[in-house]
Design a protein around this motif. Structure first.
Motif, PDB file in Angstrom:
ATOM      1  N   LEU A  17      -3.084  -3.741   4.944  1.00  0.00           N
ATOM      2  CA  LEU A  17      -4.060  -2.985   5.973  1.00  0.00           C
ATOM      3  C   LEU A  17      -5.323  -4.159   6.295  1.00  0.00           C
ATOM      4  O   LEU A  17      -5.620  -3.946   7.566  1.00  0.00           O
ATOM      5  N   ASN A  61       1.204   2.510  12.230  1.00  0.00           N
ATOM      6  CA  ASN A  61       1.047   2.669  11.144  1.00  0.00           C
ATOM      7  C   ASN A  61       1.798   2.287   9.826  1.00  0.00           C
ATOM      8  O   ASN A  61       2.176   3.149   8.708  1.00  0.00           O
ATOM      9  N   GLU A  69      -5.232   9.391   5.798  1.00  0.00           N
ATOM     10  CA  GLU A  69      -4.822   9.996   4.109  1.00  0.00           C
ATOM     11  C   GLU A  69      -5.765  10.582   3.706  1.00  0.00           C
ATOM     12  O   GLU A  69      -5.274  11.238   2.634  1.00  0.00           O
ATOM     13  N   ARG A  98      -0.913  -1.232  10.260  1.00  0.00           N
ATOM     14  CA  ARG A  98      -1.916  -0.183  10.026  1.00  0.00           C
ATOM     15  C   ARG A  98      -3.198  -0.625   9.792  1.00  0.00           C
ATOM     16  O   ARG A  98      -3.249  -1.766   9.072  1.00  0.00           O
ATOM     17  N   THR A 101     -10.974   3.896  15.164  1.00  0.00           N
ATOM     18  CA  THR A 101      -9.966   4.659  14.240  1.00  0.00           C
ATOM     19  C   THR A 101      -8.910   5.294  15.081  1.00  0.00           C
ATOM     20  O   THR A 101      -7.605   4.850  15.064  1.00  0.00           O
ATOM     21  N   LEU A 107      -9.217   4.878  -0.908  1.00  0.00           N
ATOM     22  CA  LEU A 107      -9.636   5.112   0.339  1.00  0.00           C
ATOM     23  C   LEU A 107     -11.081   4.775   0.511  1.00  0.00           C
ATOM     24  O   LEU A 107     -11.686   4.208   1.511  1.00  0.00           O
ATOM     25  N   ALA A 140       2.374   0.315   6.612  1.00  0.00           N
ATOM     26  CA  ALA A 140       1.487  -0.664   5.774  1.00  0.00           C
ATOM     27  C   ALA A 140       2.354  -1.624   5.503  1.00  0.00           C
ATOM     28  O   ALA A 140       2.779  -1.587   3.939  1.00  0.00           O
ATOM     29  N   TRP A 199       1.034  -1.363  -0.029  1.00  0.00           N
ATOM     30  CA  TRP A 199       0.007  -0.074   0.013  1.00  0.00           C
ATOM     31  C   TRP A 199       0.925   1.495  -0.011  1.00  0.00           C
ATOM     32  O   TRP A 199       1.447   1.452   0.859  1.00  0.00           O
ATOM     33  N   THR A 222      -5.895   4.285   8.301  1.00  0.00           N
ATOM     34  CA  THR A 222      -5.511   4.355   6.912  1.00  0.00           C
ATOM     35  C   THR A 222      -6.497   5.514   6.482  1.00  0.00           C
ATOM     36  O   THR A 222      -5.889   6.792   5.730  1.00  0.00           O
ATOM     37  N   LEU A 240      -4.989   4.717  15.610  1.00  0.00           N
ATOM     38  CA  LEU A 240      -3.881   5.287  14.591  1.00  0.00           C
ATOM     39  C   LEU A 240      -2.794   5.849  15.636  1.00  0.00           C
ATOM     40  O   LEU A 240      -1.749   6.056  15.144  1.00  0.00           O
TER      41      LEU A 240
END
Lengths: 250, 402
Positions: free
Chosen positions: B178, B336, B358, B349, B327, B372, B338, B163, B354, B331
């Protein structure tokens, strides 16, 4: 010797005085009916004999409750062992969420019996004793919930008998059953009398008269009268008993 | 007049209630619709930079190159056309700036006006060439052949192991790291939270005295009300350094830290739901067990737990659901990275992290942006499946208790 006995028993739920100075002696291999209006303490009294009231918080007991000459509330009594001596049948059929076979085998298993053959034999003889064998022998592995209410109650009686207690306590065992199932349970009580000492709480006067040898009438936490069933129902000594059994109150 | 008015106002209220119900349901449908509309837009798009074309010599039999292949070619990990299904020839990679290796500045011209012609000549004369250049330098009568390069398909998206949506020249959109990160962190969370939560539920419903219960239960429910950022801070300050020290790691921000935080966050769900289920065990059933001489503990594991097993499983699954969708806290503590994890002690991650991290940087409507959204779709499907399982389990419970 008396099988069950209570001496000056007082019982309290918090501040409410549920049993007042109860003195009673029950002979072995008899059926004793406890009658009286709702809230008179008869169920509470019944549950003293296997210490079921211990489960309710904020209760207090004075006096002596005796089984086979031993005060079961004295220090050092193993409650689990005590309960093995007394089978209990409840108001509503309450089989476990298990198979028919496992319901009856439960008491044996929790008491550490692992011999498969022994368990199988005991389950079979006990179910035969409650005259349920022919109805369930082909579906022992099925859930106990598949049985009818009357069958479930007889299964619960078998469950209580599988550990071979000497006393069977019945708390309104037929109140949730239809007349045919009721008469089957009553017949059963009659047969079981030869081996067990039975105490039965009932709201049904006719049932008390039909199944019991002795009857105790409770009222507002007091034992009003205790005697041979025939005498209580035909010629009671106390007027309140007379009024209750003839349906004038209660 | 009066009955008419009454009738009218009742109709009015009914209408209002119906409108509210409709709006809510419509909103849900709309959210799902737009999520999937954007998300599915990522497929069949090209991962190569916008405005660029990829050309090969006409004699080259290769028809398409995946985004991963492009990256490997640029990293010199793939050097032969054979690896891409072509002839056994080495690949000659050609970027626009390479033009000066072939021609002089005069030939190119001051304003690159000679470029289209020269590019045409290069591609036409070198059979092994793989050329990347902007579409605007594509001359008329171009003799090379454009190949489908970096197309994002279901298999490159779901099977991709990398990713890196901002990679040049081709964005790497493989969701595997992910998805794996999410599953690892959530699985770790549930492995930690389930035994602890179940033990607490058993204690609360069967063992604790009323007084204790009345203090503990609201306290546990309070856990559910703490904002997840606060959990994240707690994780960052307490758990991350502890893990770093305990396992002697270069960084403490690992999947394990995420699992612990998520486990704590899932606890209230697991405890309250399974405790409710256990308390629903009929008292008569417990008494029947005790009356047979079973000890309290035997009654708990032979009667109470089997009776409430569907509630307990629902609690576990809802706990997982909570963990998968979380989330912020994740995070903050998982590091994180990937990368497909090989151990819980690596930075990981998750999907929601993500998206949160992002989305702000992804250009509106671009490939990254759509990717996304596609991640959001995956998350939506996972949680939908979880909810369906819960529904199924609690449905079968009702049937059982006839």
């Amino acid at each position: 010797m008396n099988k069950l006995e209570s001496k000056q028993v007082n019982f309290y739920y918090g501040s409410s005085h549920a049993l007042k100075d109860i003195n009673l002696a029950i002979e072995a291999n008899t059926v004793t009916a406890l009658i009286g209006p709702s809230g008179c303490g008869k169920s509470t009294y019944l549950r003293l004999f296997n210490r079921m009231n211990d489960l309710i918080s904020d209760t207090r007991l004075t006096g002596e409750v005796i089984i086979d000459g031993v005060n079961i509330y004295k220090k050092g009594i193993n409650v689990d062992n005590l309960r093995k001596m007394t089978g209990m049948v409840f108001q509503k059929p309450n089989p476990f969420p298990k198979s028919i076979f496992e319901n009856v085998a439960y008491g044996l298993r929790v008491n550490g019996i692992t011999d498969k053959k022994f368990i199988e034999e005991r389950v079979e003889t006990t179910i035969k004793q409650v005259v349920l064998w022919d109805e369930v022998k082909d579906k022992l592995k099925k859930s106990a919930f598949e049985l009818s209410g009357g069958q479930q109650q007889r299964l619960c009686i078998a469950r209580a008998m599988a550990i071979q207690p000497s006393v069977i306590l019945m708390d309104e065992p037929t109140s949730a059953l239809d007349p045919i199932s009721t008469s089957k349970v009553e017949e059963l009580i009659h047969e079981l009398k030869t081996k067990y000492t039975i105490v039965i709480v009932t709201h049904n006067m006719q049932q008390a008269a039909r199944v019991s040898d002795h009857t105790a009438f409770f009222y507002l936490g007091e034992l009003v009268e205790y005697g041979v069933t025939k005498q209580i129902f035909t010629n009671p000594n106390v007027e309140r008993t007379q009024n209750y059994i003839t349906g004038r109150f209660g | 007049m009066k009955p008419f008015f009454k009738n009218f106002s009742e109709k009015l209220i009914e209408g209002l209630l119906m409108i509210c119900g409709t709006i809510t349901s419509l909103t849900v449908v709309l959210i799902v619709f737009f999520l999937f509309k954007e998300g599915l837009g990522v497929f069949n798009k090209k991962a190569v930079e916008e405005g660029y074309v990829v050309m090969v010599n006409k004699s080259n039999p290769v028809n398409s190159i995946s985004p991963e292949d492009i990256k490997n070619i640029f990293d010199s990990k793939i050097t032969s056309w054979k690896d891409l299904g072509g002839k056994n020839d080495s690949i000659i990679l050609f970027r626009l700036e390479d033009i000066s290796n072939y021609f002089t500045d005069e030939q190119i011209g001051e304003n690159f006006e000679g470029l289209p012609l020269l590019l045409n000549r290069v591609v036409d004369s070198i059979p092994q060439i793989l050329a990347f250049f902007p579409e605007k330098y594509l001359g008329k009568n171009f003799k090379g052949r454009e190949i489908e390069a970096g197309k994002i398909t279901f298999s490159t998206f779901f099977g991709g192991k990398e990713w890196f949506p901002t990679a040049q020249p081709a964005a790497q959109l493989g969701v595997m790291p992910l998805v794996m990160g999410t599953l690892w962190v959530s699985l770790g969370a549930i492995l930690l939270a389930l035994p602890l939560g179940l033990a607490a539920a058993i204690f609360l419903s069967e063992i604790a005295k009323d007084k204790v219960r009345r203090v503990m239960k609201p306290l546990i429910e309070l856990l559910a009300g703490i904002p997840s950022v606060v959990y994240g801070f707690f994780g960052l300050v307490v758990i991350v350094p502890a893990i770093q020290k305990l396992f002697n790691l270069p960084v403490g921000e690992t999947g394990l830290a995420g699992s612990i935080i998520l486990g704590i966050m899932a606890l209230p769900t697991i405890i309250t739901i399974s405790e409710d289920a256990m308390r629903n065990t009929p008292r008569a059933m417990k008494e029947a067990s005790l009356a047979l001489g079973a000890s309290k503990w035997q009654t708990i594991y032979k009667i109470v737990i089997p009776y409430s097993i569907s509630g307990i499983s629902a609690a576990a699954i809802l706990g997982i659901g909570r963990a998968i969708g979380e989330t912020m806290a994740v995070l903050m503590v998982t590091g994180n990275a990937a990368v497909i994890p090989t151990s819980i002690l690596e930075p990981m991650r998750t999907i929601p992290a993500t998206i949160a991290a992002e989305l702000g940087e992804a250009p509106d409507g671009g490939l990254h942006y759509k990717a996304l959204f596609a991640l959001g779709c995956i998350l939506f499907i996972i949680t939908l499946v979880i909810n369906l399982i819960v529904e199924f389990i609690s449905g079968s419970k009702k049937n059982r208790r006839v």
